[in-house]
Design a protein around this motif. Structure first.
Motif, PDB file in Angstrom:
ATOM      1  N   ASP A  26     -57.588 -38.922 -32.582  1.00  0.00           N
ATOM      2  CA  ASP A  26     -59.015 -39.168 -32.361  1.00  0.00           C
ATOM      3  C   ASP A  26     -59.113 -40.084 -31.146  1.00  0.00           C
ATOM      4  O   ASP A  26     -58.809 -41.273 -31.216  1.00  0.00           O
ATOM      5  CB  ASP A  26     -59.655 -39.814 -33.583  1.00  0.00           C
ATOM      6  CG  ASP A  26     -61.179 -39.931 -33.467  1.00  0.00           C
ATOM      7  OD1 ASP A  26     -61.699 -39.931 -32.339  1.00  0.00           O
ATOM      8  OD2 ASP A  26     -61.842 -40.028 -34.516  1.00  0.00           O
ATOM      9  N   VAL A  27     -59.518 -39.523 -30.030  1.00  0.00           N
ATOM     10  CA  VAL A  27     -59.548 -40.256 -28.764  1.00  0.00           C
ATOM     11  C   VAL A  27     -60.472 -41.467 -28.847  1.00  0.00           C
ATOM     12  O   VAL A  27     -60.127 -42.560 -28.376  1.00  0.00           O
ATOM     13  CB  VAL A  27     -59.998 -39.322 -27.618  1.00  0.00           C
ATOM     14  CG1 VAL A  27     -60.259 -40.103 -26.336  1.00  0.00           C
ATOM     15  CG2 VAL A  27     -58.954 -38.243 -27.377  1.00  0.00           C
ATOM     16  N   ILE A  28     -61.637 -41.301 -29.440  1.00  0.00           N
ATOM     17  CA  ILE A  28     -62.656 -42.351 -29.466  1.00  0.00           C
ATOM     18  C   ILE A  28     -62.329 -43.442 -30.479  1.00  0.00           C
ATOM     19  O   ILE A  28     -62.341 -44.639 -30.171  1.00  0.00           O
ATOM     20  CB  ILE A  28     -64.043 -41.756 -29.777  1.00  0.00           C
ATOM     21  CG1 ILE A  28     -64.421 -40.699 -28.736  1.00  0.00           C
ATOM     22  CG2 ILE A  28     -65.089 -42.862 -29.846  1.00  0.00           C
ATOM     23  CD1 ILE A  28     -64.601 -41.223 -27.342  1.00  0.00           C
ATOM     24  N   ASN A  29     -62.046 -43.052 -31.696  1.00  0.00           N
ATOM     25  CA  ASN A  29     -61.845 -44.020 -32.777  1.00  0.00           C
ATOM     26  C   ASN A  29     -60.402 -44.484 -32.913  1.00  0.00           C
ATOM     27  O   ASN A  29     -60.120 -45.478 -33.584  1.00  0.00           O
ATOM     28  CB  ASN A  29     -62.303 -43.420 -34.105  1.00  0.00           C
ATOM     29  CG  ASN A  29     -63.789 -43.114 -34.109  1.00  0.00           C
ATOM     30  OD1 ASN A  29     -64.597 -43.923 -33.684  1.00  0.00           O
ATOM     31  ND2 ASN A  29     -64.150 -41.918 -34.550  1.00  0.00           N
ATOM     32  N   GLY A  30     -59.499 -43.773 -32.289  1.00  0.00           N
ATOM     33  CA  GLY A  30     -58.099 -44.157 -32.324  1.00  0.00           C
ATOM     34  C   GLY A  30     -57.346 -43.527 -33.475  1.00  0.00           C
ATOM     35  O   GLY A  30     -57.907 -43.060 -34.462  1.00  0.00           O
ATOM     36  N   GLY A  31     -56.028 -43.515 -33.333  1.00  0.00           N
ATOM     37  CA  GLY A  31     -55.157 -43.056 -34.400  1.00  0.00           C
ATOM     38  C   GLY A  31     -54.640 -41.644 -34.229  1.00  0.00           C
ATOM     39  O   GLY A  31     -55.230 -40.818 -33.522  1.00  0.00           O
ATOM     40  N   VAL A  32     -53.489 -41.395 -34.862  1.00  0.00           N
ATOM     41  CA  VAL A  32     -52.908 -40.060 -35.001  1.00  0.00           C
ATOM     42  C   VAL A  32     -52.870 -39.741 -36.490  1.00  0.00           C
ATOM     43  O   VAL A  32     -52.513 -40.597 -37.308  1.00  0.00           O
ATOM     44  CB  VAL A  32     -51.490 -39.996 -34.402  1.00  0.00           C
ATOM     45  CG1 VAL A  32     -50.815 -38.664 -34.736  1.00  0.00           C
ATOM     46  CG2 VAL A  32     -51.543 -40.197 -32.888  1.00  0.00           C
ATOM     47  N   TYR A  33     -53.229 -38.525 -36.829  1.00  0.00           N
ATOM     48  CA  TYR A  33     -53.357 -38.110 -38.217  1.00  0.00           C
ATOM     49  C   TYR A  33     -52.579 -36.822 -38.450  1.00  0.00           C
ATOM     50  O   TYR A  33     -52.223 -36.107 -37.511  1.00  0.00           O
ATOM     51  CB  TYR A  33     -54.837 -37.883 -38.555  1.00  0.00           C
ATOM     52  CG  TYR A  33     -55.705 -39.070 -38.231  1.00  0.00           C
ATOM     53  CD1 TYR A  33     -55.976 -40.045 -39.183  1.00  0.00           C
ATOM     54  CD2 TYR A  33     -56.238 -39.230 -36.949  1.00  0.00           C
ATOM     55  CE1 TYR A  33     -56.756 -41.150 -38.877  1.00  0.00           C
ATOM     56  CE2 TYR A  33     -57.017 -40.337 -36.635  1.00  0.00           C
ATOM     57  CZ  TYR A  33     -57.273 -41.288 -37.600  1.00  0.00           C
ATOM     58  OH  TYR A  33     -58.041 -42.380 -37.290  1.00  0.00           O
ATOM     59  N   HIS A  34     -52.344 -36.519 -39.743  1.00  0.00           N
ATOM     60  CA  HIS A  34     -51.827 -35.184 -40.056  1.00  0.00           C
ATOM     61  C   HIS A  34     -52.532 -34.628 -41.277  1.00  0.00           C
ATOM     62  O   HIS A  34     -52.985 -35.361 -42.157  1.00  0.00           O
ATOM     63  CB  HIS A  34     -50.304 -35.189 -40.216  1.00  0.00           C
ATOM     64  CG  HIS A  34     -49.787 -35.657 -41.537  1.00  0.00           C
ATOM     65  ND1 HIS A  34     -49.590 -34.806 -42.610  1.00  0.00           N
ATOM     66  CD2 HIS A  34     -49.374 -36.869 -41.951  1.00  0.00           C
ATOM     67  CE1 HIS A  34     -49.094 -35.486 -43.631  1.00  0.00           C
ATOM     68  NE2 HIS A  34     -48.951 -36.745 -43.261  1.00  0.00           N
ATOM     69  N   LEU A  35     -52.651 -33.317 -41.283  1.00  0.00           N
ATOM     70  CA  LEU A  35     -53.353 -32.573 -42.319  1.00  0.00           C
ATOM     71  C   LEU A  35     -52.319 -31.842 -43.155  1.00  0.00           C
ATOM     72  O   LEU A  35     -51.599 -30.983 -42.641  1.00  0.00           O
ATOM     73  CB  LEU A  35     -54.315 -31.585 -41.657  1.00  0.00           C
ATOM     74  CG  LEU A  35     -55.300 -30.818 -42.526  1.00  0.00           C
ATOM     75  CD1 LEU A  35     -56.325 -31.760 -43.133  1.00  0.00           C
ATOM     76  CD2 LEU A  35     -55.994 -29.749 -41.685  1.00  0.00           C
ATOM     77  N   ASP A  36     -52.203 -32.189 -44.439  1.00  0.00           N
ATOM     78  CA  ASP A  36     -51.158 -31.584 -45.263  1.00  0.00           C
ATOM     79  C   ASP A  36     -51.586 -30.216 -45.798  1.00  0.00           C
ATOM     80  O   ASP A  36     -52.684 -29.729 -45.495  1.00  0.00           O
ATOM     81  CB  ASP A  36     -50.727 -32.532 -46.386  1.00  0.00           C
ATOM     82  CG  ASP A  36     -51.802 -32.769 -47.450  1.00  0.00           C
ATOM     83  OD1 ASP A  36     -52.741 -31.950 -47.569  1.00  0.00           O
ATOM     84  OD2 ASP A  36     -51.699 -33.779 -48.175  1.00  0.00           O
ATOM     85  N   SER A  37     -50.725 -29.595 -46.602  1.00  0.00           N
ATOM     86  CA  SER A  37     -50.976 -28.241 -47.092  1.00  0.00           C
ATOM     87  C   SER A  37     -52.177 -28.170 -48.034  1.00  0.00           C
ATOM     88  O   SER A  37     -52.723 -27.089 -48.271  1.00  0.00           O
ATOM     89  CB  SER A  37     -49.738 -27.701 -47.806  1.00  0.00           C
ATOM     90  OG  SER A  37     -49.386 -28.531 -48.903  1.00  0.00           O
ATOM     91  N   GLN A  38     -52.593 -29.316 -48.564  1.00  0.00           N
ATOM     92  CA  GLN A  38     -53.764 -29.374 -49.432  1.00  0.00           C
ATOM     93  C   GLN A  38     -55.024 -29.784 -48.661  1.00  0.00           C
ATOM     94  O   GLN A  38     -56.047 -30.091 -49.273  1.00  0.00           O
ATOM     95  CB  GLN A  38     -53.513 -30.370 -50.574  1.00  0.00           C
ATOM     96  CG  GLN A  38     -52.270 -30.079 -51.402  1.00  0.00           C
ATOM     97  CD  GLN A  38     -52.330 -28.721 -52.069  1.00  0.00           C
ATOM     98  OE1 GLN A  38     -53.337 -28.356 -52.677  1.00  0.00           O
ATOM     99  NE2 GLN A  38     -51.249 -27.961 -51.938  1.00  0.00           N
ATOM    100  N   GLU A  39     -54.921 -29.793 -47.351  1.00  0.00           N
ATOM    101  CA  GLU A  39     -56.023 -30.148 -46.460  1.00  0.00           C
ATOM    102  C   GLU A  39     -56.476 -31.595 -46.656  1.00  0.00           C
ATOM    103  O   GLU A  39     -57.638 -31.945 -46.496  1.00  0.00           O
ATOM    104  CB  GLU A  39     -57.192 -29.176 -46.598  1.00  0.00           C
ATOM    105  CG  GLU A  39     -56.807 -27.759 -46.196  1.00  0.00           C
ATOM    106  CD  GLU A  39     -57.947 -26.766 -46.308  1.00  0.00           C
ATOM    107  OE1 GLU A  39     -59.062 -27.172 -46.698  1.00  0.00           O
ATOM    108  OE2 GLU A  39     -57.720 -25.577 -46.025  1.00  0.00           O
TER     109      GLU A  39
END
Length: 287
Positions: A26-39
């Motif tokens: 998220d460029v604006i709010n910051g952070g790297v995330y991941h989306l698992d198999s259960q969304e």
């Protein structure tokens, strides 16, 4: 098409990880995330803003763009700077990145920030390559707003979005990573080309910022298909799932009411995407 994750300021840098699933920033709010198999969404790295590109590294982490090009190892806070910015020479940071088959990292620099106010008039940036030994050099110049990068299946052509020119350019690629002259691949009247991904059949899938979707072009730049999404600010794409036949489409909030409308969409394709090679750049210093 229904969003599988939403509530973000400006999603960028989608990349498929075999264990984590889809990773994005998220460029604006910051952070790297991941989306698992259960969304379900999980935080990978908190805080860092401005990440416009991300690739996996062979040493068990990711290379991210933003104020610099850095390596971040999973589970650790420290970073290794691979290529710093140079504001005095009109390099205020970096946007999209990709890798070639040798593990070199290609990164487009920004002459001015397209997102954060920096008091600068829009200026062109350059395209850098970081070689596996950690050395870096400019391989192309005069990119008004650098965005999506991707290689053809044979690795002999590099595609590169220049969003302010509404064009995707292409370069021939030498064995040592240098690039040939810049040539037009595709030009768009509606929407600016942003992130892109290349499929095994050579087709190029291009996110159109302000264009509400993804343009699919042949290897000759001819339009083949258009994938429409509900939000106008279509920022980037990547192929994922075990067979790499799921296209993940990410978006930002521009063009709709509200500051956190960025979302992730999923589209099943008949074309498998190319697996993006791991970065193999040397890690010299920790900071």
């Amino acid at each position: 098409m229904k969003a599988i994750a939403d509530g973000y300021g400006l999603i960028e840098a989608p990349v498929w990880h075999g264990e984590f699933g889809l990773m994005f920033s998220d460029v604006i709010n910051g952070g790297v995330y991941h989306l698992d198999s259960q969304e379900r969404v999980h935080v990978v790295f908190p805080h860092r803003r401005g990440i416009g590109g991300m690739v996996l590294h062979s040493d068990g982490g990711v290379v991210v763009s933003g104020r610099n090009i850095s390596f971040k190892r999973f589970g650790e806070e420290d970073s290794v700077v691979l290529l710093d910015r140079d504001p005095d020479n009109d390099n205020v940071g970096y946007n999209d990145i990709t890798t070639d088959k040798s593990g070199r990292v290609y990164a487009g620099s920004l002459g001015s920030s397209p997102v954060f106010e920096d008091g600068r008039k829009p200026k062109a940036g350059d395209l850098y390559v970081i070689d596996v030994d950690g050395s870096a050099r400019v391989v192309a110049e005069d990119v008004l707003l650098t965005n999506g990068l991707g290689f053809s299946p044979d690795g002999k052509t590099l595609y590169h979005s220049d969003s302010r020119r509404n064009k995707v350019m292409k370069y021939s690629v030498d064995d040592n990573g240098d690039l040939g002259s810049k040539e037009l691949f595709a030009e768009f009247e509606v929407g600016a080309p942003d992130g892109l991904a290349v499929a095994e059949d050579g087709s190029v899938w291009i996110a159109l910022a302000g264009g509400s979707g993804v343009s699919v072009c042949s290897s000759l730049g001819e339009p083949l298909n258009f994938i429409k999404i509900p939000l106008p600010m279509c920022t980037s794409v990547c192929f994922g799932a075990e067979d790499l036949k799921t296209l993940y489409i990410v978006t930002g909030s521009n063009g709709v009411e509200g500051d956190n409308r960025g979302a992730v969409y999923r589209y099943r394709t008949n074309s498998a995407g190319l697996k993006i090679p791991l970065a193999r750049t040397a890690l010299k210093e920790t900071g």
